[in-house]
Design a protein around this motif. Sequence first.
Motif: not given
Length: 315
Positions: A197, A201, A205
Amino acid sequence: PESVRIADLMPRYVRVNLIRMSVEEAMQTFQTEGFMLVSSETNPAELRSRQFYRDPHIDDVLAFAPKTDFHAHTLYLNGTIIQQDKASCMPAKALNPPPGSTVIDGCAAPGNKTSHLASIMGNKGTIFAFDKDARRLKTLVKLTGLAGASCIKARHQSFLDVDPLDPTYADVEYILLDPSCSGSGIVSRLDQLIDNDDDTMSQDYQERLDNLRQFQETVLLHAFTFPRVKRVSYSTCSIHEQENEVVVANVLAANENFRLNTALPQWPRRGCPGLITGRERGAECVVRVLQEMDFTNGFFVAVFERKPAGRIEDG
Ligand code: SAM
């Protein structure tokens, strides 16, 4: 990496099971064994080997030097002490059901918080502990049995399938909810997150977080439908606003009968501002715990209370 250092600095937190022994007795026992009691003001990162202190915020928690191992200790083997992160001891303390009350732990296994509730209640009253995972629930039965917590009734059932109008639950006034979350606050998992990350992101996710958020909101709104429930605690070991302040804001908007209650007023670090808006009470009521500042896992706690009947307020 940074998080490895945090893990190395994290004290060994131990919760005293008050069903078995008072905190004072446990402290005395450790001192008799040669551990040295130091001030509660001690910086957690500076605890030396064989030193310990009583936590200044959570009074049934003791902090020992990192990696102190109690797995072979008699008090551990007979359920008198539980190795439990300080942050994970906050929800039951924030809910604080009095002895004799009727409580639900909706997502209970493996049962650390259930056992903590029983300790706070002096093993008096009833705690219905639900989990939909049979294997994890077996662990709960074993651990809470070892702790002597006979007030717990374990049920292999989805909390969402529990009928709030079933007379069995007519006296439930307190509900603890610690539902599945991303686990992004757990120290050993942070590396992973940092690796994956930068600012963006991954979409997968994000989707996962959004599914979790929906589940968390559903569980909370279900808890609000129990006719006599007056206090509900909500916790995650996530660092994401989406699973924390956003969930709180959304359920408050969806159910006007509940408002925030100040969780653990003695704890200085509060929620991220600007997300729980338009209400009488907001981010200052909820608890945030940060790995790098607090030497525990990253954590979040909110407590909801039913508004007094007939009040017109909020927005
Ligand atoms: N409170 C536990 C403790 O302190 O030991 C940890 C709970 S863990 C974060 C979340 C739990 O929720 C898992 O054991 C999972 O199986 C359970 N769970 C997920 N969905 C559920 C549902 N619909 N009803 C009941 N339990 C559920």
